[in-house]
Design an enzyme around this catalytic site. Sequence first.
Site, short mmCIF file in Angstrom:
data_model
loop_
_atom_site.label_atom_id
_atom_site.label_comp_id
_atom_site.label_asym_id
_atom_site.label_seq_id
_atom_site.Cartn_x
_atom_site.Cartn_y
_atom_site.Cartn_z
N THR A 210 0.84 -1.19 0.00
CA THR A 210 0.00 0.00 0.00
C THR A 210 0.88 1.25 0.00
OG1 THR A 210 -1.95 1.03 1.02
CG2 THR A 210 -0.32 0.12 2.53
N ASN A 211 0.32 2.41 0.34
CA ASN A 211 1.11 3.64 0.36
C ASN A 211 0.66 4.51 1.54
OD1 ASN A 211 -1.16 5.40 -0.56
ND2 ASN A 211 -1.02 4.04 -2.33
N ARG A 212 1.17 5.71 1.63
CA ARG A 212 0.96 6.52 2.83
C ARG A 212 -0.33 7.33 2.83
NH1 ARG A 212 5.60 6.38 5.67
NH2 ARG A 212 7.50 5.92 4.49
#
Length: 420
Positions: A210-212
């Site tokens: 995933t990402n931030r």
Amino acid sequence: MSILKDKRILLGVTGSIAAYKAAELASTMTQAGAHVDVILTRAAEQFISPLTFQSLTGRKVYTDSELWGGESHILHVGLGHAADLLLIAPITANTIAKLAQGQANDLLSITALAAQCPILIAPAMDIGMYENPATQENVRLLKERDILFAGPAQGRMASGLEGLGRMVEPNEIIGQTRKILGKSGDLAGKKIIITAGGTQEAIDPVRFITNRSSGKQGYALAQAAIDAGAEVTLISTPTALKAPVGVSFLLAESAEEMLNAVLTESADADVLIMAAAVADFRPAKIAEKKLKKRDGIPQITLEPAPDILKHLSSQKSGASRPSLVVGFAAESRDLLSNAAEKLKSKKLDLIVANDISAKDAGFNVENNRVILLYADGQKEKLSLQSKYKISKTILKRVASMLNKEKVFNTGLLSIAKTEK
Ligand code: PMT
């Protein structure tokens, strides 16, 4: 909550133990800039004093003793006519019955009968009272007459019993208030799809890439769109945030799921705003069983994830495209040129460029600092401010573009030769 600023809210409080929650409502609305006038019924005064509300709102509080006072003959008309919203929270079964029958025998019921504004009520009563056929018939009548309802909710009553009849929480009532007050906003009658959060691309049943992205920017857009009167579909990845009251919410974990949801919702949408941070790459194969440490370090091959905006813009996809499409660009270098390239290749009407290398803006913080790039080459810089304020400006521009108005006349950036 600027939607509440300078709005006149008439808050009716009736005799229920939930009256203490009305104090929170009065306080939150006053802090948001609303002028809150409170009317207490005689029974409400048994639970909470006028002084509580006077202290919270800084305004005179009205009780039945006013009914026969000097300005009595016009007071109810004045209060009811001046208000943007009459909110009765909590409202008892007794006051619901009075409204249904058009009774006018205390200041609150007289005011409700004379009111010209929308009326929102938040029922609160003990188990069985709400479901009683008499109350249900009154509820049906009021709904038929466009009286709006917040709740009631299921849960524990003051009596200790569980059931339907609890007053909904103040934040739910405030959410509904925002929706009502925003109804005739710039985007009234428009359907807007907003995506939010970082997609999760599965590696195995327990792990994902995933990402931030926290979803904060997308959720702020959704709230601002509700405040502007739009019908909002929020397509979100799992986040820690509560969806704004009034959105229609769809959960999408992966880029693939988000693509499908966007395509389905786009069929009758006016605007799509892609604030989600969608994966560019995903594991080519998802392991059926949890990868075990004892089997050594796994080799994970990545493949491109579906590009939602490109898919929508491709003629071949056959998908119906909303009239206006807005993208975001999260860039850590060459902000303007990268964003401009995405604006063109994804055939967008507007792209919101954020510099994600800044600590005080972008991912997972309350504020953002962005540059809006329009398809006609104009650029507009928005300085550091809350994601809600950024959202309001974006939506104002969207409304102007939908109405084919000149887009803006402030904050124009001269075409920058150098980046940033
Ligand atoms: O969620 P927050 O913590 O509040 O942070 C906000 C944000 C920084 C995530 C948000 O403001 C933002 O910039 N979102 C877009 C992030 C992103 O994916 O940018 P991108 O440059 O990779 O993509 C450009 C556009 O294409 C985006 O609108 C994106 O949604 C879309 N896209 C990207 C990849 C993909 N496979 N399909 C897409 O449609």
